[in-house]
Design an enzyme around this catalytic site. Structure first.
Site, PDB file in Angstrom:
ATOM      1  N   GLY A   1     -19.080  47.255   7.260  1.00 48.91           N
ATOM      2  CA  GLY A   1     -17.724  47.158   6.786  1.00 48.91           C
ATOM      3  C   GLY A   1     -18.177  46.156   5.957  1.00 48.91           C
ATOM      4  O   GLY A   1     -19.717  46.042   5.660  1.00 48.91           O
ATOM      5  N   SER A   2     -17.497  45.015   5.317  1.00 49.44           N
ATOM      6  CA  SER A   2     -17.819  44.032   4.260  1.00 49.44           C
ATOM      7  C   SER A   2     -18.176  43.018   4.988  1.00 49.44           C
ATOM      8  O   SER A   2     -17.649  42.779   6.522  1.00 49.44           O
ATOM      9  CB  SER A   2     -16.959  44.415   3.160  1.00 49.44           C
ATOM     10  OG  SER A   2     -15.401  43.590   3.818  1.00 49.44           O
TER      11      SER A   2
ATOM     12  N   GLU B   1     -22.294  45.861  11.283  1.00 50.10           N
ATOM     13  CA  GLU B   1     -23.476  46.049  10.263  1.00 50.10           C
ATOM     14  C   GLU B   1     -22.193  45.988   8.894  1.00 50.10           C
ATOM     15  O   GLU B   1     -21.557  46.877   8.852  1.00 50.10           O
ATOM     16  CB  GLU B   1     -23.502  47.485  10.509  1.00 50.10           C
ATOM     17  CG  GLU B   1     -24.256  48.039  11.288  1.00 50.10           C
ATOM     18  CD  GLU B   1     -25.653  47.504  11.813  1.00 50.10           C
ATOM     19  OE1 GLU B   1     -26.028  47.086  11.606  1.00 50.10           O
ATOM     20  OE2 GLU B   1     -25.318  47.751  13.318  1.00 50.10           O
ATOM     21  N   LEU B   2     -22.828  45.129   8.241  1.00 49.95           N
ATOM     22  CA  LEU B   2     -21.850  44.298   7.375  1.00 49.95           C
ATOM     23  C   LEU B   2     -22.439  44.728   5.296  1.00 49.95           C
ATOM     24  O   LEU B   2     -23.472  45.582   5.378  1.00 49.95           O
ATOM     25  CB  LEU B   2     -21.861  42.847   6.988  1.00 49.95           C
ATOM     26  CG  LEU B   2     -21.576  42.790   8.579  1.00 49.95           C
ATOM     27  CD1 LEU B   2     -21.520  41.088   8.680  1.00 49.95           C
ATOM     28  CD2 LEU B   2     -20.429  43.163   9.151  1.00 49.95           C
TER      29      LEU B   2
ATOM     30  N   CYS C   1     -24.660  50.337   1.657  1.00 49.23           N
ATOM     31  CA  CYS C   1     -24.629  49.281   1.543  1.00 49.23           C
ATOM     32  C   CYS C   1     -26.140  48.604   1.115  1.00 49.23           C
ATOM     33  O   CYS C   1     -26.253  47.215   0.981  1.00 49.23           O
ATOM     34  CB  CYS C   1     -24.473  49.159   3.376  1.00 49.23           C
ATOM     35  SG  CYS C   1     -25.283  49.950   4.145  1.00 49.23           S
TER      36      CYS C   1
ATOM     37  N   GLU D   1     -22.325  40.823  -3.745  1.00 53.53           N
ATOM     38  CA  GLU D   1     -22.451  42.490  -3.738  1.00 53.53           C
ATOM     39  C   GLU D   1     -21.645  43.019  -4.045  1.00 53.53           C
ATOM     40  O   GLU D   1     -20.319  43.615  -4.644  1.00 53.53           O
ATOM     41  CB  GLU D   1     -22.478  42.974  -2.292  1.00 53.53           C
ATOM     42  CG  GLU D   1     -22.309  44.634  -2.284  1.00 53.53           C
ATOM     43  CD  GLU D   1     -22.185  44.717  -1.110  1.00 53.53           C
ATOM     44  OE1 GLU D   1     -20.705  44.342  -0.015  1.00 53.53           O
ATOM     45  OE2 GLU D   1     -23.313  46.015  -0.093  1.00 53.53           O
TER      46      GLU D   1
HETATM   47  P1  NAP Z   1     -13.922  46.843   4.499  1.00 49.26           P
HETATM   48  O1  NAP Z   1     -12.779  46.594   2.643  1.00 49.26           O
HETATM   49  O2  NAP Z   1     -14.977  45.502   4.594  1.00 49.26           O
HETATM   50  O3  NAP Z   1     -13.435  47.488   5.784  1.00 49.26           O
HETATM   51  C1  NAP Z   1     -13.752  49.176   6.221  1.00 49.26           C
HETATM   52  C2  NAP Z   1     -13.022  48.656   6.888  1.00 49.26           C
HETATM   53  O4  NAP Z   1     -12.162  47.377   7.812  1.00 49.26           O
HETATM   54  C3  NAP Z   1     -11.822  49.644   7.059  1.00 49.26           C
HETATM   55  O5  NAP Z   1     -11.777  50.506   7.913  1.00 49.26           O
HETATM   56  C4  NAP Z   1     -10.712  49.139   6.560  1.00 49.26           C
HETATM   57  O6  NAP Z   1      -9.714  49.674   6.525  1.00 49.26           O
HETATM   58  C5  NAP Z   1     -11.011  47.642   7.885  1.00 49.26           C
HETATM   59  N1  NAP Z   1     -10.824  46.537   7.848  1.00 49.26           N
HETATM   60  C6  NAP Z   1     -10.306  46.112   6.422  1.00 49.26           C
HETATM   61  N2  NAP Z   1      -9.393  45.078   6.880  1.00 49.26           N
HETATM   62  C7  NAP Z   1      -9.567  45.097   8.486  1.00 49.26           C
HETATM   63  C8  NAP Z   1      -8.549  43.596   9.159  1.00 49.26           C
HETATM   64  N3  NAP Z   1      -8.281  42.911   8.173  1.00 49.26           N
HETATM   65  N4  NAP Z   1      -8.752  43.895  10.132  1.00 49.26           N
HETATM   66  C9  NAP Z   1      -9.178  45.065  11.488  1.00 49.26           C
HETATM   67  N5  NAP Z   1     -10.104  45.879  10.017  1.00 49.26           N
HETATM   68  C10 NAP Z   1      -9.853  46.094   8.475  1.00 49.26           C
HETATM   69  O7  NAP Z   1     -15.160  47.343   3.583  1.00 49.26           O
HETATM   70  P2  NAP Z   1     -15.084  49.105   3.093  1.00 49.26           P
HETATM   71  O8  NAP Z   1     -15.071  48.712   1.315  1.00 49.26           O
HETATM   72  O9  NAP Z   1     -14.980  50.328   3.643  1.00 49.26           O
HETATM   73  O10 NAP Z   1     -16.883  49.604   2.842  1.00 49.26           O
HETATM   74  C11 NAP Z   1     -17.639  49.048   2.077  1.00 49.26           C
HETATM   75  C12 NAP Z   1     -18.633  47.419   2.578  1.00 49.26           C
HETATM   76  O11 NAP Z   1     -19.619  47.949   4.612  1.00 49.26           O
HETATM   77  C13 NAP Z   1     -19.647  46.927   1.646  1.00 49.26           C
HETATM   78  O12 NAP Z   1     -19.784  46.140   1.907  1.00 49.26           O
HETATM   79  C14 NAP Z   1     -20.899  47.332   2.713  1.00 49.26           C
HETATM   80  O13 NAP Z   1     -22.270  47.139   1.966  1.00 49.26           O
HETATM   81  C15 NAP Z   1     -21.122  47.700   3.897  1.00 49.26           C
HETATM   82  N6  NAP Z   1     -21.274  48.759   5.000  1.00 49.26           N
HETATM   83  C16 NAP Z   1     -22.332  48.743   5.069  1.00 49.26           C
HETATM   84  C17 NAP Z   1     -23.255  48.989   6.180  1.00 49.26           C
HETATM   85  C18 NAP Z   1     -24.702  48.800   7.034  1.00 49.26           C
HETATM   86  O14 NAP Z   1     -24.843  49.531   7.857  1.00 49.26           O
HETATM   87  N7  NAP Z   1     -24.673  47.523   7.213  1.00 49.26           N
HETATM   88  C19 NAP Z   1     -22.904  50.385   5.858  1.00 49.26           C
HETATM   89  C20 NAP Z   1     -22.631  51.312   4.952  1.00 49.26           C
HETATM   90  C21 NAP Z   1     -20.869  50.127   4.098  1.00 49.26           C
HETATM   91  P3  NAP Z   1      -8.873  49.705   5.649  1.00 49.26           P
HETATM   92  O15 NAP Z   1      -9.038  50.891   4.808  1.00 49.26           O
HETATM   93  O16 NAP Z   1      -7.421  50.073   5.928  1.00 49.26           O
HETATM   94  O17 NAP Z   1      -8.642  48.743   4.280  1.00 49.26           O
END
Ligand code: NAP
Length: 483
Positions: free
Chosen positions: A230-231, A252-253, A286, A383
């Site tokens: 995630g982020s 993985e961010l 990502c 990003e």
């Molecule tokens: P995100 O907003 O960071 O959410 C990722 C996960 O974390 C979701 O399941 C989210 O739940 C959960 N989450 C949010 N707040 C949290 C907290 N306080 N405590 C625990 N978990 C929490 O990311 P996203 O928008 O889903 O995905 C996009 C991001 O992922 C981008 O930054 C992208 O670059 C990155 N990404 C990285 C890779 C890699 O391999 N490096 C691959 C794919 C994506 P909710 O949905 O309920 O908020």
């Protein structure tokens, strides 16, 4: 309401999360949300099931994964459509993702034996401790126990596969928290694993908000490791909480991958690849090529061909076979794009195409190209998770490297040039987990370690083998053979 999965048991709860189709902005379903108490129950079940799973012969665990891969393949069309619907991913890309997920299950079944096979060490090579010539020293690998897997919205099937299959193959129980926007695919894949014969309790799929379910998972004393995608912002916070509790991390961010186009590049090819790298899945990958750096002498030619290519992309319903670009995930994501655009234009960037919302319904944003984006603009430093491509020019290789390395991120990068010596020299200087020459930043080989440097990753890299290594512990067992 769709039930969550508490172990193998489908369960409704008194709280539901609506699942929105981003192509229409309308709810398509509701899923039962977990709360802290349910997370704890799932974690307790996982702890018990882990003992059974780890005791199962590896061939039995592998059979379940291979059967799950078969089922996934048989139902790939149905699951791809579900994925396309909840994530807004064009159906052609959704199909590829589901088939890749099936292959990750197969890889996990095949690769586990190599990682878990262990070694016998020739300790007679060492003076200390004395008496080594009488010892047989083995190294075996054991599963950590219970792993919490927090998924991003953008790869509901493949991220599930990468976080679940290698862990189950290793003998770890897994608690999955899907992203709130895309829980349906994960729930289907969970059900399918039980249908394939998975040990009851060894997998739970627990939708719910990050702040409730994600946090509860990290705090649970039953959880031994966290795998998060995630982020960077959310990941780093979770990582610090997890590290303070002594849990294993695989984070993985985010990324802001640069594509560097040198003046001797095959321009047509660079334009084509950079278009797909930026606009695939409406820019929500990502490792999308999120900043495009072009040598000054070819900048105008590149920019005009690139803008023309962006204008030609076919927007539409993700379920239409001809759809090349769908919506972004939410109304908030649209708003963020508008902010990035306004800020870049205020700093002097030139809008070549796009810059508006598109279609009448849903969260569509026109493919947008900005030229001469200054390095201070947020689009060049942060990003941007959407179909907005900032282009900027550079004079020298040194300048290209400086701009490419100027963000907090370091996931992947791409270089376009016909001079391979130059390409390799630059590749060594770019701070990234992977550098692709004359190819897309979007490449990922599921069997190989994938991840980034700087704030793009923390802990181990994800990949089938590397995940099994990361989520198991080596143990030394010494047998003294002295009479
Ligand atoms: P995100 O907003 O960071 O959410 C990722 C996960 O974390 C979701 O399941 C989210 O739940 C959960 N989450 C949010 N707040 C949290 C907290 N306080 N405590 C625990 N978990 C929490 O990311 P996203 O928008 O889903 O995905 C996009 C991001 O992922 C981008 O930054 C992208 O670059 C990155 N990404 C990285 C890779 C890699 O391999 N490096 C691959 C794919 C994506 P909710 O949905 O309920 O908020």
């Amino acid at each position: 309401m769709r039930p969550l999965l508490l172990g193998a048991e489908p369960l409704l709860s008194d709280k539901g999360i609506p699942v929105i189709n981003p192509a229409t902005g309308k709810a398509i379903d509701t899923v039962a949300a977990a709360d802290e108490a349910l997370v704890e129950q799932a974690a307790e079940r996982a702890r018990e099931a882990h003992a059974k799973l780890a005791a199962q012969p590896l061939r039995e665990r592998a059979k379940v994964l291979l059967r799950a891969a078969e089922l996934l393949q048989e139902r790939s069309e149905e699951i791809a459509r579900l994925l396309a619907l909840e994530a807004g991913k064009p159906i052609r890309d959704a199909r590829v993702e589901v088939l890749r997920a099936a292959s990750v299950f197969r890889l996990a079944a095949e690769e586990a034996r190599f990682v878990l096979e262990g070694k016998v060490h020739r300790v007679d090579a060492y003076d200390y401790p004395p008496g080594n010539e009488q010892r047989l020293v083995m190294e075996v690998r054991e599963p950590l126990g219970v792993i919490a897997a927090v998924l991003p919205f953008n790869f509901p099937a493949n991220s599930f596969a990468h976080k679940v299959a290698p862990n189950l193959a290793a003998g770890n129980a897994v608690l999955v928290k899907p992203a709130s926007a895309t829980p349906l695919t994960a729930l289907e894949m969970g059900r399918l694993l039980y249908e394939a014969g998975l040990v009851p309790g060894s997998l739970s799929v627990l939708p719910g908000s990050g702040a409730v379910v994600g946090e509860a998972l990290v705090r649970s004393r039953h959880v031994d490791g966290i795998t998060f995608t995630g982020s960077t912002q959310v990941g780093l916070r979770l990582a610090s909480e997890a590290a303070a509790r002594g849990k294993r991390l695989m984070m993985e961010l985010g990324g802001s991958d640069p594509i560097v186009v040198l003046e001797d590049a095959d321009l047509e090819r660079a334009v084509k690849v950079a278009l797909r790298a930026r606009f695939e899945y409406a820019g929500q990958n990502c490792n999308a090529g999120k900043r495009i750096l072009v040598q000054a002498s070819i900048f105008e030619r590149f920019a005009s061909a690139y803008a023309e290519g962006a204008r030609a992309l076919r927007l539409g319903d993700p379920l239409d076979e001809g759809c090349e670009m769908g919506p972004v995930i939410s109304a908030e994501a649209l708003q963020r794009l508008e902010e990035y655009l306004a800020e870049a234009v205020a700093r002097g960037a030139k809008l070549l195409t796009g810059g508006t919302r598109a279609l009448e319904q849903g969260f569509y944003y026109a493919p947008t190209v900005l030229a001469h984006v200054p390095p201070e603009a947020k689009a060049m430093r942060e990003e941007v998770f959407g179909p907005l491509a900032p282009l900027s020019s550079f004079e020298s290789e040194a300048e290209a490297v400086e701009v490419a390395n100027a963000t907090h991120y370091g996931l992947q990068a791409a270089i376009f040039t016909r001079d391979l010596g130059r390409a390799l020299r630059l590749a060594r200087q770019l701070r990234a987990g992977g550098v692709m020459i004359n190819d897309s930043t979007r490449l990922r080989w599921d069997a190989l370690p994938f991840g980034g440097v700087k704030l793009s990753g923390l802990g181990g890299r994800e990949g089938v083998r590397s995940t099994i290594y990361g989520m198991t512990e080596p143990k030394i067992i010494s047998l003294n053979l002295a009479p």
